[in-house]
Each structure stands twice: as structure tokens, then as C-alpha cells.
Design an enzyme around this catalytic site. Structure first.
Site, PDB file in Angstrom:
ATOM      1  N   ASP A  66      36.529 -19.202  63.000  1.00 12.78           N
ATOM      2  CA  ASP A  66      35.381 -19.275  61.793  1.00 12.78           C
ATOM      3  C   ASP A  66      34.596 -20.328  61.837  1.00 12.78           C
ATOM      4  OD1 ASP A  66      34.944 -18.099  59.146  1.00 12.78           O
ATOM      5  OD2 ASP A  66      35.285 -20.041  58.625  1.00 12.78           O
ATOM      6  N   TYR A  71      28.461 -26.190  58.887  1.00  8.93           N
ATOM      7  CA  TYR A  71      29.576 -26.860  59.423  1.00  8.93           C
ATOM      8  C   TYR A  71      29.172 -28.042  60.598  1.00  8.93           C
ATOM      9  CZ  TYR A  71      32.359 -23.311  57.322  1.00  8.93           C
ATOM     10  OH  TYR A  71      32.869 -22.227  56.535  1.00  8.93           O
ATOM     11  N   LYS A 114      28.118 -17.787  60.238  1.00  4.15           N
ATOM     12  CA  LYS A 114      27.466 -17.670  58.976  1.00  4.15           C
ATOM     13  C   LYS A 114      26.229 -18.072  58.749  1.00  4.15           C
ATOM     14  CE  LYS A 114      31.945 -18.721  56.844  1.00  4.15           C
ATOM     15  NZ  LYS A 114      32.705 -19.390  58.125  1.00  4.15           N
ATOM     16  N   HIS A 141      26.340 -16.772  54.145  1.00  5.18           N
ATOM     17  CA  HIS A 141      27.588 -18.002  53.564  1.00  5.18           C
ATOM     18  C   HIS A 141      27.814 -17.575  52.207  1.00  5.18           C
ATOM     19  CE1 HIS A 141      29.187 -21.638  55.483  1.00  5.18           C
ATOM     20  NE2 HIS A 141      29.780 -21.611  54.230  1.00  5.18           N
TER      21      HIS A 141
END
Length: 223
Positions: A35, A40, A69, A102
Site C-alpha cells: 500500500d 508518503y 493513491k 487518497h
């Protein structure tokens, strides 16, 4: 892959510089689901670990399920492809198995100041750990990871699996990564399931409160 693997590796708030090795350990331990997200800021490390294991012959790309995302400032149609290609470039992969929005709320298209916001938020989160990232007992005390309830972390993962929920535990610790996927050789009894459900605190944990006045904010809905 036809199905999404039940247990995947979460990469949110994974410490910079340690993600690649964690991904290698994860693949060796049997995980096939990753994921990821632009937000991030570690997709390049995730991709490096994946490519290393592909070169070793441990897995093929088609054996893996990789999700990323689309960040909220890239929701206008012309920017979606650009953002997706950006993640693919960071991962150095040809395709994703899943590409998600997201959050439901779209923000204005990015300019230099807004592009910096995810990095600042990430730094803040690394330096301000929150208690609700950890499992709590009925008195709101954090349950230690070495507590003797079989192993609380594995119990919580198994609990969600038996509810038909895909679970994305996050860790960069090799021993914990391996333990988190050792959840397919036992089942919780109905009594176990009911006991955990009885701890329900009737709250949402990730609500993005600074966006609560957005027209598409989803968390005003009763649940």
C-alpha cells in the site's frame, strides 16, 4: 492478480531510509500486497525493494498487488495522469494494480507552497506519535505489544480478516513484519470476536478535521 491479498504492507509513516529493506523482508515473508501513496514520500524506496526481489527471482511483478493513491490537490482531470505517472516513475514500475483517490475531498491544484505541505505533515507525524495509532483496552490504555493475548497485534489482524476486511499493518521491524502475516493457521472463536467487538468505542480515528467544512467531507454521516 484476480484478488487483493488479504494482508499487505502499509508504508505510511515508515522511517525514511529503512523502507527498502523492510520491503525485501516483507516479500521474503510471503507478503504480495503493498500500500503506497505519493503523500508518503517513500515510493522510490518501496520500488527499490520490489525491483531487488524481482531481480533475485523471488517474485514476478505479476505476483504482486501494488496500490498507490492520488493526492487531493491533483484531482482535476489533466493532473490525474501526471500524478499517476509520477508515482510509477518513483516506483520504477510499468503499472499499478490499484490507484485510489487518497481522500474524497479535492483541493485546489498545487503550486510550490502546497506541494511542500505533505513533507511538512510527514515530518510532524514522525515527531508526534499518537496514542490512537496503537490498540487500546476498554480503559483507553495502550495494550503493550508483548501482552499475552496470544499476541495482540496478530489477534487484531486476524479479527479483521474474519470480518472480510483487508488488513494493511505497517512495520519496518523484520520480526514484526514476519509475525504480522502469521495469521492464517488459527481462527478466533465467536466468543473472541464478540469480546473484541464489545470494545467498540463508536468513533472514527482518521477524520482529517481541518477539511470538515469541505462540501465533499464524508465524516458527518452517521455510522
Amino acid at each position: 492478480m484476480e484478488d487483493i491479498p488479504t494482508v499487505g504492507l502499509g508504508t505510511w509513516k515508515a522511517a525514511p531510509g529503512k523502507v527498502t529493506e523492510a520491503v525485501k523482508v516483507t516479500i521474503d515473508a510471503g507478503y504480495r500486497h503493498f500500500d503506497c501513496a505519493y503523500f508518503y514520500h517513500n515510493e522510490h524506496e518501496v520500488g527499490a525493494g520490489i525491483r531487488h526481489k524481482i531481480r533475485e527471482g523471488v517474485v514476478r511483478r505479476e505476483d504482486l498487488f501494488i496500490a498507490s493513491k492520488l493526492w487531493c490537490t491533483w484531482y482535476t482531470k489533466p493532473l490525474v495522469r501526471i500524478a499517476c505517472c509520477r508515482s510509477l516513475k518513483a516506483l520504477k514500475l510499468k503499472y499499478l494494480d490499484l490507484y485510489l483517490m487518497h481522500w474524497p475531498m479535492g483541493f485546489k491544484s498545487p503550486h510550490t507552497a502546497w506541494i511542500m505541505i505533505p513533507s511538512k505533515l510527514l515530518s510532524f507525524c514522525f515527531s508526534h506519535p499518537r496514542a490512537y495509532d496503537l490498540p487500546l483496552d476498554c480503559t483507553n490504555m495502550v495494550i503493550p505489544s508483548d501482552t499475552d493475548f496470544l499476541d495482540t497485534w496478530e489477534i487484531l489482524i486476524r479479527f479483521q480478516i474474519q470480518r472480510n476486511v483487508i488488513v494493511i499493518p505497517k512495520s519496518i521491524t523484520p520480526s514484526r513484519i514476519k509475525e504480522n502475516i502469521q495469521v492464517f493457521d488459527f481462527e478466533l472463536t465467536q466468543h473472541n470476536m464478540d469480546s473484541i467487538l464489545s470494545l467498540d468505542r463508536n468513533l472514527r480515528l482518521a477524520t482529517f478535521p481541518i477539511t470538515k467544512n469541505h462540501k465533499d467531507y464524508p465524516f458527518h454521516i452517521e455510522y
